[in-house]
Design a protein around this motif. Structure first.
Motif, short mmCIF file in Angstrom:
data_model
loop_
_atom_site.label_atom_id
_atom_site.label_comp_id
_atom_site.label_asym_id
_atom_site.label_seq_id
_atom_site.Cartn_x
_atom_site.Cartn_y
_atom_site.Cartn_z
N TYR A 30 0.82 -1.20 0.00
CA TYR A 30 0.00 0.00 0.00
C TYR A 30 0.86 1.26 0.00
N VAL A 33 1.46 1.99 -3.47
CA VAL A 33 0.27 2.56 -4.10
C VAL A 33 0.20 4.06 -3.79
N GLU A 171 0.31 4.78 -11.65
CA GLU A 171 -0.78 3.84 -11.48
C GLU A 171 -1.01 3.03 -12.75
N TYR A 193 2.31 0.68 -9.35
CA TYR A 193 1.58 -0.58 -9.21
C TYR A 193 0.84 -0.88 -10.50
N SER A 198 -8.54 -1.45 -8.61
CA SER A 198 -7.90 -0.60 -7.60
C SER A 198 -8.09 -1.22 -6.23
N ALA A 217 -4.57 -4.13 -1.19
CA ALA A 217 -3.33 -3.91 -1.94
C ALA A 217 -2.39 -5.10 -1.75
N THR A 223 2.58 -5.18 -6.79
CA THR A 223 3.86 -4.46 -6.85
C THR A 223 4.81 -5.08 -7.87
#
Ligand SMILES: [Zn+2]
Lengths: 291, 281
Positions: A30, A33, A171, A193, A198, A217, A223
């Motif tokens: 995360y 992200v 993103e 990512y 999402s 995530a 990742t």
């Protein structure tokens, strides 16, 4: 009581759900992200102007309009002519609105494909920069065939007889990202990512709570290292200490090294070899089945 | 309420309650005309309402039976997912898969078959909406790609019947990449000039629409099917206004130029045979 529209929720892109860019220590996925969405992170044009000379923006899809969520044009990378195309978010509110927060509409994907066909015709490599929360989910986008526009790009990018290098710079939001993502080399910046959905939308489906995006995530394995391990990307591009937002020049220099290496490798291949190489890459993606 | 919380299969369909049969027993209430119809009449009419023509959903196997008049050979029936992301929410993905496999007697959300349509030997893939919302993961990607390759190798036309909410979240980016994998294979099919007809049924959304479902030489749909990229609820949440009547239905897509034809279930087989006569002979 009617069933929830799962379709809708699965593909929710939650354009307004970007959380505050506060790095947490708790969940590394995360954290990436959040860094990918950092307001000071370099965008496609920031990289293009640092990596290339003579960038000349080319507009329009020749059918409907010019989507500012995607920018493209020719440029020179190490003096070599290349076609560069990027999903572009705005920096300030006015730009963000003009660029629809980096969420392309069908005419954006069609412009991108038009420029890729042009590159193919004149034997120039294509470099795409992926940075979108997703393709725009709106009435006008549906009316003009958002699905068809993305689908068409997936098939036609497979046909290009020139090197195609894809870089996920921020993103990598689902089909909206993939619509410019069928390349011979797929690079991912360290703090970017790439995901089918999402984390917020995934959390909304599983826990009915988009605030649990952190958990989602991690579950989504979105990742660079997760995707490298599964054969979905080719390389993770390092970022300067703390992340690309800390030093745009250094981030661009690091990315330049990776692009240079990829271009050198692909430039040795014939058009047919490039098509076959790209085809086999996706054909083998990803063998997670038995029987 | 989330379908991930439910263990009971058959209700995991990714759309409105429109097409579900609400009345148990001998009688069914039609969601099109709201009339009560005799269940047997509906079954005898390929689950199209005899009174108003409303198309109820049919499953993957029924589609293959309908298209091939009951005679077809199945391919790749044993392919099963190996859970690439080791995904777990309220229930591990592996357990969810195992439950579905047992209840529906299939390994994943797609069947691949080969048979005759008119004079043509055709490969047909058909999706099962009841299997995790007809979602596409590595198995669907592989089975369709193999069907495309079979079509290329033997110069046999291809049909894909879609019924799906899109990519399978539990397989993460692996499911996303199936869009590119199948679309790339369709590029090869296109290059050898073998026809592909995409049949879109209710519902076809997300990553499937944004890849192979929109890439047919012909894209045809059943009447009234929900077809789109984003689902209606997401769009409503994004734009914060009600969607117009008929938005994202087959007829809407036809009007906007994204379908070649809207074809009734009773006419599909003839339509396919005639089209392949045009393309192939
Ligand atoms: Zn009726």
């Amino acid at each position: 009581m009617s069933n929830p529209d799962i379709t809708a929720r699965i593909h929710a892109l939650h354009p307004d759900s970007a959380p505050a860019p506060v790095a947490t220590e708790s969940n590394p996925a995360y954290k990436k992200v959040q860094l990918a969405r950092h307001p000071k992170r370099p965008h496609a044009l920031d990289y293009i102007e640092r990596l290339c000379t003579g960038f000349t923006e080319l507009h329009g899809d020749r059918a409907y309009g010019d989507d500012l969520a995607i920018v493209g044009g020719y440029a020179f990378f190490d003096d070599q002519p290349v076609m560069v195309i990027g999903q572009q978010r705005g920096r300030d509110t006015k730009q963000k609105l003009a660029r629809n927060f980096g969420m392309p509409k069908p005419e954006g994907y069609r412009k991108a494909m038009r420029l890729m066909f042009m590159a193919d015709k004149f034997h120039r490599p294509v470099i795409t920069f992926i940075d979108t929360p997703g393709a725009y989910p709106g009435i006008d986008a549906e009316e003009r065939g958002q699905a068809e526009a993305i689908a068409y790009n997936l098939r036609e990018m497979a046909r290009l007889g020139v090197p195609v290098i894809v870089v996920v710079i921020g993103e990598g939001g689902s089909g909206g990202a993939l619509g410019m993502g069928v390349g011979n080399k797929i690079l991912m910046l360290e703090n970017s990512y790439y995901s089918v959905i999402s984390p917020e939308s995934c959390a909304a489906i599983i826990w009915r709570d988009s605030a649990k995006a952190e958990l989602a995530a991690a579950a989504l394995k979105l990742t660079g290292p997760d995707l490298l391990e599964r054969g979905i990307i080719d390389e993770i591009v390092p970022e300067p200490p703390g992340g690309a937002q800390e030093d745009h020049d250094a981030a661009a220099a690091l990315l330049g090294d990776s692009i240079r290496k990829a271009l050198a490798e692909l430039s040795a291949m014939t058009p047919k070899e490039l098509v076959d190489h790209r085809y086999l890459k996706f054909r083998r993606m990803a063998p997670f089945f038995e029987g | 309420m989330s379908w991930f919380k439910r263990d009971k299969p058959g209700v995991d369909t990714p759309s409105d309650a429109d097409r579900t049969v609400r009345t148990e027993g001998l009688w069914v209430k039609c969601d099109g005309c709201k009339q009560i119809i005799f269940r047997q009449d509906l079954e005898d009419n390929r689950r199209v309402c005899p009174k108003c023509g409303f198309h109820f959903r049919i499953d993957a196997r029924e589609w293959l039976d309908l298209i091939f008049e009951g005679e077809w050979t199945e391919f790749d029936s044993n392919l099963a997912s190996t859970d690439p992301m080791q995904f777990a929410d309220s229930k591990p993905y592996k357990a969810r898969l195992a439950g579905m496999q047992q209840t529906l007697n299939m390994k994943d959300a797609i069947l691949s078959g080969q048979g005759k349509i008119g004079n043509h030997t055709v490969n047909v893939c058909s999706m099962e909406l009841k299997f995790i919302g007809g979602s596409m993961g590595a198995v669907m990607g592989e089975k369709i790609t193999r069907a495309v390759e079979r079509s290329i190798e033997n110069r046999q036309p291809l049909v894909i019947v879609s019924a799906t909410g899109g990519a399978r979240m539990q397989e993460g980016a692996v499911s996303l990449m199936q869009m590119a994998k199948i679309s790339s294979a369709l590029m090869r099919l296109d290059e050898v000039g073998v026809p592909y007809i995409s049949v879109l049924t209710d519902p076809t959304t997300g990553g499937v629409t944004a890849s192979f479902a929109m890439l047919g030489d012909l894209n045809i749909a059943e009447p009234g099917a929900l077809i789109g990229f984003a689902g209606p609820r997401v769009i409503e949440q994004t734009i914060r206004q009600k969607l117009p009547e008929g938005f994202q239905r087959s007829e809407f897509l036809l009007t906007h130029g994204f379908l070649d034809a809207v074809v009734k279930r009773h006419d599909i087989r003839d339509f396919l045979a005639r089209s392949f006569d045009f393309f192939v002979n």
